[in-house]
Write an enzyme that holds these catalytic residues in place. Sequence first.
Site, PDB file in Angstrom:
ATOM      1  N   SER A 130      18.454 -34.873  -2.720  1.00  0.00           N
ATOM      2  CA  SER A 130      19.036 -33.533  -2.854  1.00  0.00           C
ATOM      3  C   SER A 130      19.393 -32.963  -1.486  1.00  0.00           C
ATOM      4  O   SER A 130      20.479 -32.410  -1.289  1.00  0.00           O
ATOM      5  CB  SER A 130      18.064 -32.590  -3.571  1.00  0.00           C
ATOM      6  OG  SER A 130      17.872 -32.998  -4.904  1.00  0.00           O
ATOM      7  N   ASP A 166      13.664 -33.576   5.230  1.00  0.00           N
ATOM      8  CA  ASP A 166      14.769 -34.321   4.630  1.00  0.00           C
ATOM      9  C   ASP A 166      16.118 -33.957   5.241  1.00  0.00           C
ATOM     10  O   ASP A 166      16.969 -34.821   5.470  1.00  0.00           O
ATOM     11  CB  ASP A 166      14.813 -34.086   3.118  1.00  0.00           C
ATOM     12  CG  ASP A 166      13.593 -34.620   2.407  1.00  0.00           C
ATOM     13  OD1 ASP A 166      12.831 -35.384   3.024  1.00  0.00           O
ATOM     14  OD2 ASP A 166      13.397 -34.271   1.232  1.00  0.00           O
TER      15      ASP A 166
END
Length: 348
Positions: free
Chosen positions: A118, A162
Amino acid sequence: MGRVVRARAPLRLGLAGGGTDLSPYCDEYGGAVLNCTIDRYAYAFLEAVPGDRVTFCARDLGVEEIFAAADGAAAPPRLDIHAGVYRRILGKFADGRAAGLRVTTYVDAPAGSGLGSSSALVVALVEAFRTWLSLPLGLYDVAHLAYEIERIDLGLAGGKQDQYAAAFGGANFIEFFAGDRVIVNPLRVARGTLCELEASLVICFSGISRRSEAIIVEQQRRMTTHSEDALKNLHRLKDDAVQMKQALLRGEIFEMARILDRSWTAKKGTADGVSSTAIDALYDAALSHGALAGKVSGAGGGGFIMFLVPPQNRPALIRSLNEAGAEASAVHFTTEGAESWIAGEPAR
Protein backbone atom coordinates in the site's frame (compact mmCIF):
# COMPACT_ATOMS: atom_id res chain seq x y z
CA MET A 1 -2.86 8.82 -26.68
CA GLY A 2 -2.06 11.91 -24.58
CA ARG A 3 1.05 12.46 -22.53
CA VAL A 4 1.81 9.43 -20.35
CA VAL A 5 3.99 9.31 -17.24
CA ARG A 6 4.84 5.99 -15.66
CA ALA A 7 6.33 5.29 -12.23
CA ARG A 8 7.17 2.33 -10.06
CA ALA A 9 8.26 1.81 -6.47
CA PRO A 10 9.67 -1.44 -5.03
CA LEU A 11 8.13 -3.54 -2.28
CA ARG A 12 10.27 -4.43 0.72
CA LEU A 13 11.21 -7.19 3.12
CA GLY A 14 11.59 -6.12 6.73
CA LEU A 15 14.59 -7.94 8.18
CA ALA A 16 14.43 -6.50 11.71
CA GLY A 17 12.95 -3.72 13.83
CA GLY A 18 9.46 -3.64 12.34
CA GLY A 19 6.98 -2.08 14.77
CA THR A 20 9.49 0.34 16.27
CA ASP A 21 8.64 2.79 13.46
CA LEU A 22 5.15 3.19 14.95
CA SER A 23 4.12 6.19 17.02
CA PRO A 24 4.16 6.69 19.95
CA TYR A 25 7.09 4.28 20.41
CA CYS A 26 9.46 5.97 17.97
CA ASP A 27 8.52 9.41 19.32
CA GLU A 28 9.42 8.45 22.89
CA TYR A 29 12.26 5.99 22.44
CA GLY A 30 13.41 6.26 18.83
CA GLY A 31 12.86 3.44 16.36
CA ALA A 32 15.15 1.55 13.99
CA VAL A 33 14.48 -0.91 11.19
CA LEU A 34 16.54 -2.84 8.68
CA ASN A 35 14.87 -3.57 5.38
CA CYS A 36 15.67 -4.28 1.75
CA THR A 37 13.69 -3.83 -1.43
CA ILE A 38 12.82 -6.72 -3.74
CA ASP A 39 11.93 -7.22 -7.38
CA ARG A 40 8.20 -6.71 -6.94
CA TYR A 41 6.72 -3.31 -7.60
CA ALA A 42 3.78 -0.97 -7.34
CA TYR A 43 3.12 0.78 -10.67
CA ALA A 44 1.31 4.05 -11.40
CA PHE A 45 0.55 5.49 -14.84
CA LEU A 46 -0.84 8.99 -15.51
CA GLU A 47 -2.39 9.81 -18.88
CA ALA A 48 -3.88 13.07 -20.08
CA VAL A 49 -7.34 12.52 -21.56
CA PRO A 50 -9.80 14.87 -23.28
CA GLY A 51 -12.60 16.41 -21.27
CA ASP A 52 -13.00 17.09 -17.58
CA ARG A 53 -13.18 13.58 -16.16
CA VAL A 54 -10.75 11.89 -13.79
CA THR A 55 -10.59 8.10 -13.93
CA PHE A 56 -8.99 5.91 -11.28
CA CYS A 57 -8.29 2.33 -12.36
CA ALA A 58 -6.70 -0.42 -10.25
CA ARG A 59 -6.01 -3.21 -12.74
CA ASP A 60 -5.08 -5.79 -10.12
CA LEU A 61 -8.32 -5.19 -8.18
CA GLY A 62 -10.57 -4.88 -11.20
CA VAL A 63 -11.93 -1.54 -9.93
CA GLU A 64 -12.51 1.61 -11.98
CA GLU A 65 -14.06 4.90 -10.84
CA ILE A 66 -14.84 8.08 -12.77
CA PHE A 67 -15.25 11.55 -11.26
CA ALA A 68 -15.87 15.02 -12.58
CA ALA A 69 -12.48 16.75 -12.39
CA ALA A 70 -14.05 19.79 -10.73
CA ASP A 71 -15.19 17.60 -7.81
CA GLY A 72 -11.61 16.68 -6.93
CA ALA A 73 -12.64 13.06 -6.24
CA ALA A 74 -14.55 14.36 -3.23
CA ALA A 75 -17.20 11.63 -3.35
CA PRO A 76 -16.37 8.65 -1.12
CA PRO A 77 -14.12 6.59 -3.40
CA ARG A 78 -13.44 2.88 -3.29
CA LEU A 79 -9.91 3.62 -4.48
CA ASP A 80 -9.14 5.84 -1.52
CA ILE A 81 -5.37 5.81 -2.07
CA HIS A 82 -5.73 7.10 -5.62
CA ALA A 83 -8.14 9.81 -4.50
CA GLY A 84 -6.02 10.76 -1.49
CA VAL A 85 -2.89 11.30 -3.58
CA TYR A 86 -4.85 13.17 -6.26
CA ARG A 87 -6.45 15.54 -3.74
CA ARG A 88 -3.23 16.25 -1.82
CA ILE A 89 -1.02 16.78 -4.86
CA LEU A 90 -3.46 19.06 -6.67
CA GLY A 91 -4.28 20.96 -3.50
CA LYS A 92 -0.65 21.45 -2.49
CA PHE A 93 1.05 22.04 -5.82
CA ALA A 94 -1.56 22.94 -8.43
CA ASP A 95 -3.99 25.23 -6.59
CA GLY A 96 -6.61 22.51 -6.84
CA ARG A 97 -6.47 22.77 -10.63
CA ALA A 98 -8.27 19.84 -12.22
CA ALA A 99 -7.74 18.37 -15.66
CA GLY A 100 -8.77 15.36 -17.68
CA LEU A 101 -6.65 12.54 -16.32
CA ARG A 102 -6.56 8.76 -16.18
CA VAL A 103 -4.69 7.18 -13.24
CA THR A 104 -3.95 3.47 -13.65
CA THR A 105 -2.18 1.26 -11.11
CA TYR A 106 -1.32 -2.30 -10.24
CA VAL A 107 0.88 -4.06 -7.67
CA ASP A 108 2.99 -7.21 -8.02
CA ALA A 109 1.59 -8.71 -4.80
CA PRO A 110 -1.86 -9.54 -3.46
CA ALA A 111 -3.63 -7.17 -1.10
CA GLY A 112 -2.55 -7.62 2.51
CA SER A 113 0.83 -9.04 1.50
CA GLY A 114 2.86 -7.54 4.35
CA LEU A 115 5.44 -6.34 1.81
CA GLY A 116 4.56 -2.67 2.18
CA SER A 117 2.48 -2.73 -0.99
CA SER A 118 0.00 0.00 0.00
CA SER A 119 2.78 2.42 0.90
CA ALA A 120 4.72 1.54 -2.25
CA LEU A 121 1.60 2.35 -4.26
CA VAL A 122 1.31 5.76 -2.58
CA VAL A 123 5.00 6.41 -3.29
CA ALA A 124 4.61 5.36 -6.93
CA LEU A 125 1.64 7.71 -7.34
CA VAL A 126 3.47 10.61 -5.70
CA GLU A 127 6.51 9.93 -7.88
CA ALA A 128 4.33 9.87 -11.01
CA PHE A 129 2.80 13.23 -10.09
CA ARG A 130 6.28 14.58 -9.28
CA THR A 131 7.28 14.04 -12.90
CA TRP A 132 3.84 15.00 -14.27
CA LEU A 133 3.98 18.42 -12.61
CA SER A 134 7.80 18.80 -12.57
CA LEU A 135 7.77 19.13 -8.79
CA PRO A 136 11.04 19.94 -6.92
CA LEU A 137 10.85 16.94 -4.57
CA GLY A 138 13.77 14.85 -3.34
CA LEU A 139 13.57 11.30 -1.99
CA TYR A 140 12.90 12.42 1.58
CA ASP A 141 10.17 14.74 0.31
CA VAL A 142 8.48 12.00 -1.70
CA ALA A 143 8.61 9.57 1.23
CA HIS A 144 7.35 12.09 3.80
CA LEU A 145 4.54 13.29 1.54
CA ALA A 146 3.48 9.68 0.94
CA TYR A 147 3.54 9.09 4.71
CA GLU A 148 1.33 12.14 5.36
CA ILE A 149 -1.17 11.13 2.67
CA GLU A 150 -1.45 7.57 3.93
CA ARG A 151 -1.32 8.06 7.69
CA ILE A 152 -2.78 11.56 8.17
CA ASP A 153 -5.00 12.37 5.20
CA LEU A 154 -6.43 8.87 4.83
CA GLY A 155 -6.05 7.81 8.46
CA LEU A 156 -4.63 4.39 7.55
CA ALA A 157 -2.88 2.76 10.51
CA GLY A 158 0.80 1.94 10.16
CA GLY A 159 4.37 3.04 10.63
CA LYS A 160 6.89 5.01 8.60
CA GLN A 161 9.38 2.49 7.22
CA ASP A 162 7.48 1.41 4.10
CA GLN A 163 7.35 4.83 2.44
CA TYR A 164 11.07 5.43 2.92
CA ALA A 165 12.03 1.94 1.75
CA ALA A 166 9.96 2.38 -1.42
CA ALA A 167 11.35 5.84 -2.12
CA PHE A 168 15.04 5.06 -1.51
CA GLY A 169 15.32 1.38 -2.48
CA GLY A 170 18.17 -0.96 -1.62
CA ALA A 171 19.29 -2.19 1.82
CA ASN A 172 18.71 0.51 4.43
CA PHE A 173 19.01 0.96 8.16
CA ILE A 174 16.35 3.58 8.92
CA GLU A 175 16.04 5.52 12.19
CA PHE A 176 12.88 7.25 13.40
CA PHE A 177 12.64 10.06 15.94
CA ALA A 178 10.12 12.49 17.39
CA GLY A 179 8.78 15.22 15.14
CA ASP A 180 8.64 12.90 12.11
CA ARG A 181 12.43 13.06 11.80
CA VAL A 182 13.74 10.13 9.77
CA ILE A 183 17.31 9.24 8.81
CA VAL A 184 17.88 6.72 6.01
CA ASN A 185 21.28 5.05 6.17
CA PRO A 186 21.99 3.14 2.91
CA LEU A 187 24.19 0.14 3.67
CA ARG A 188 27.27 -0.71 1.63
CA VAL A 189 26.96 -4.47 1.80
CA ALA A 190 29.59 -6.62 0.11
CA ARG A 191 28.31 -8.07 -3.14
CA GLY A 192 29.15 -11.60 -2.04
CA THR A 193 27.14 -11.14 1.15
CA LEU A 194 24.11 -9.90 -0.79
CA CYS A 195 24.38 -12.87 -3.15
CA GLU A 196 24.61 -15.30 -0.23
CA LEU A 197 21.66 -13.70 1.56
CA GLU A 198 19.58 -13.67 -1.62
CA ALA A 199 20.39 -17.35 -2.20
CA SER A 200 19.32 -18.07 1.40
CA LEU A 201 15.93 -16.36 1.20
CA VAL A 202 12.52 -17.87 0.58
CA ILE A 203 9.32 -15.87 0.65
CA CYS A 204 6.05 -17.67 1.09
CA PHE A 205 2.52 -16.30 0.67
CA SER A 206 0.50 -17.83 3.48
CA GLY A 207 -2.72 -17.70 1.47
CA ILE A 208 -4.15 -15.30 4.04
CA SER A 209 -4.66 -11.70 2.92
CA ARG A 210 -4.83 -9.77 6.15
CA ARG A 211 -5.75 -6.26 7.14
CA SER A 212 -3.08 -5.11 9.52
CA GLU A 213 -5.03 -2.26 11.12
CA ALA A 214 -6.33 -4.24 14.10
CA ILE A 215 -2.84 -5.52 14.97
CA ILE A 216 -1.27 -2.08 14.57
CA VAL A 217 -3.98 -0.39 16.65
CA GLU A 218 -3.44 -2.99 19.39
CA GLN A 219 0.32 -2.41 19.27
CA GLN A 220 -0.20 1.34 19.57
CA ARG A 221 -2.65 0.90 22.44
CA ARG A 222 -0.08 -1.13 24.34
CA MET A 223 2.56 1.51 23.62
CA THR A 224 0.28 4.29 24.85
CA THR A 225 -0.49 2.44 28.08
CA HIS A 226 3.21 1.57 28.45
CA SER A 227 2.51 -2.15 28.65
CA GLU A 228 5.66 -3.59 30.18
CA ASP A 229 5.66 -6.70 28.00
CA ALA A 230 4.99 -4.77 24.79
CA LEU A 231 7.73 -2.23 25.51
CA LYS A 232 10.21 -4.96 26.40
CA ASN A 233 9.52 -6.69 23.10
CA LEU A 234 9.76 -3.43 21.13
CA HIS A 235 13.08 -2.60 22.79
CA ARG A 236 14.21 -6.11 21.80
CA LEU A 237 13.11 -5.54 18.20
CA LYS A 238 15.01 -2.25 17.98
CA ASP A 239 18.18 -3.80 19.43
CA ASP A 240 17.78 -6.69 16.99
CA ALA A 241 17.72 -4.21 14.09
CA VAL A 242 21.09 -2.87 15.21
CA GLN A 243 22.54 -6.34 15.65
CA MET A 244 21.05 -7.54 12.35
CA LYS A 245 22.70 -4.61 10.57
CA GLN A 246 26.06 -5.51 12.08
CA ALA A 247 25.66 -9.18 11.13
CA LEU A 248 24.72 -8.21 7.57
CA LEU A 249 27.71 -5.92 7.18
CA ARG A 250 29.97 -8.70 8.49
CA GLY A 251 28.37 -11.26 6.15
CA GLU A 252 27.24 -13.52 9.01
CA ILE A 253 24.11 -15.17 7.58
CA PHE A 254 23.77 -17.74 10.36
CA GLU A 255 23.92 -14.95 12.94
CA MET A 256 21.21 -13.15 10.99
CA ALA A 257 19.08 -16.29 11.23
CA ARG A 258 19.60 -16.43 14.99
CA ILE A 259 18.50 -12.80 15.35
CA LEU A 260 15.55 -13.36 13.01
CA ASP A 261 14.30 -16.22 15.17
CA ARG A 262 14.61 -14.11 18.32
CA SER A 263 12.84 -11.20 16.66
CA TRP A 264 9.92 -13.40 15.60
CA THR A 265 9.39 -14.39 19.21
CA ALA A 266 9.50 -10.74 20.30
CA LYS A 267 7.19 -9.64 17.49
CA LYS A 268 4.53 -12.10 18.59
CA GLY A 269 4.62 -10.45 22.01
CA THR A 270 3.71 -6.98 20.71
CA ALA A 271 0.03 -7.75 19.96
CA ASP A 272 -2.48 -10.56 19.69
CA GLY A 273 -3.00 -11.95 16.21
CA VAL A 274 0.55 -11.50 14.91
CA SER A 275 0.67 -15.24 14.34
CA SER A 276 -2.06 -17.84 13.87
CA THR A 277 -2.53 -21.59 13.78
CA ALA A 278 -2.08 -21.61 9.99
CA ILE A 279 1.07 -19.48 10.16
CA ASP A 280 2.51 -21.59 12.96
CA ALA A 281 1.88 -24.74 10.89
CA LEU A 282 3.74 -23.29 7.89
CA TYR A 283 6.54 -22.11 10.15
CA ASP A 284 6.94 -25.56 11.72
CA ALA A 285 6.83 -27.20 8.28
CA ALA A 286 9.60 -24.88 7.09
CA LEU A 287 11.81 -25.64 10.08
CA SER A 288 11.34 -29.38 9.52
CA HIS A 289 12.52 -28.96 5.91
CA GLY A 290 15.74 -27.10 6.58
CA ALA A 291 14.77 -23.49 7.33
CA LEU A 292 16.99 -21.84 9.93
CA ALA A 293 14.49 -19.17 10.97
CA GLY A 294 11.70 -16.99 9.66
CA LYS A 295 9.08 -14.41 10.43
CA VAL A 296 5.93 -12.89 9.00
CA SER A 297 6.63 -9.82 6.91
CA GLY A 298 4.81 -6.66 7.97
CA ALA A 299 2.49 -6.36 10.94
CA GLY A 300 1.57 -10.04 10.92
CA GLY A 301 -1.65 -12.01 10.86
CA GLY A 302 -1.08 -13.28 7.32
CA GLY A 303 0.52 -12.18 4.09
CA PHE A 304 4.08 -13.27 3.31
CA ILE A 305 6.42 -15.21 5.55
CA MET A 306 10.16 -14.98 4.92
CA PHE A 307 12.61 -17.76 5.75
CA LEU A 308 16.39 -18.08 5.85
CA VAL A 309 17.68 -21.46 4.70
CA PRO A 310 21.09 -22.82 3.63
CA PRO A 311 21.14 -22.25 -0.15
CA GLN A 312 21.56 -25.93 -0.96
CA ASN A 313 18.32 -26.66 0.92
CA ARG A 314 16.26 -23.92 -0.70
CA PRO A 315 14.69 -26.02 -3.50
CA ALA A 316 13.48 -28.63 -1.01
CA LEU A 317 12.04 -25.94 1.27
CA ILE A 318 10.17 -24.25 -1.58
CA ARG A 319 8.79 -27.60 -2.72
CA SER A 320 7.62 -28.57 0.77
CA LEU A 321 5.90 -25.22 1.37
CA ASN A 322 4.11 -25.40 -1.97
CA GLU A 323 2.99 -28.94 -1.18
CA ALA A 324 1.59 -27.59 2.11
CA GLY A 325 -0.67 -25.26 0.13
CA ALA A 326 1.36 -22.05 0.31
CA GLU A 327 2.99 -20.13 -2.56
CA ALA A 328 6.74 -20.12 -2.01
CA SER A 329 9.48 -18.77 -4.25
CA ALA A 330 12.94 -17.25 -4.33
CA VAL A 331 13.29 -13.47 -4.33
CA HIS A 332 15.82 -10.99 -5.69
CA PHE A 333 17.05 -7.73 -4.17
CA THR A 334 16.89 -4.40 -5.95
CA THR A 335 19.01 -1.31 -5.48
CA GLU A 336 16.81 1.38 -7.03
CA GLY A 337 13.94 3.10 -5.28
CA ALA A 338 11.02 5.00 -6.80
CA GLU A 339 11.59 6.00 -10.40
CA SER A 340 9.48 7.63 -13.09
CA TRP A 341 9.68 8.23 -16.80
CA ILE A 342 7.71 9.64 -19.69
CA ALA A 343 6.44 6.84 -21.92
CA GLY A 344 8.82 6.37 -24.80
CA GLU A 345 11.74 7.94 -22.92
CA PRO A 346 14.42 6.21 -20.77
CA ALA A 347 13.82 5.89 -17.02
CA ARG A 348 15.53 8.61 -15.03
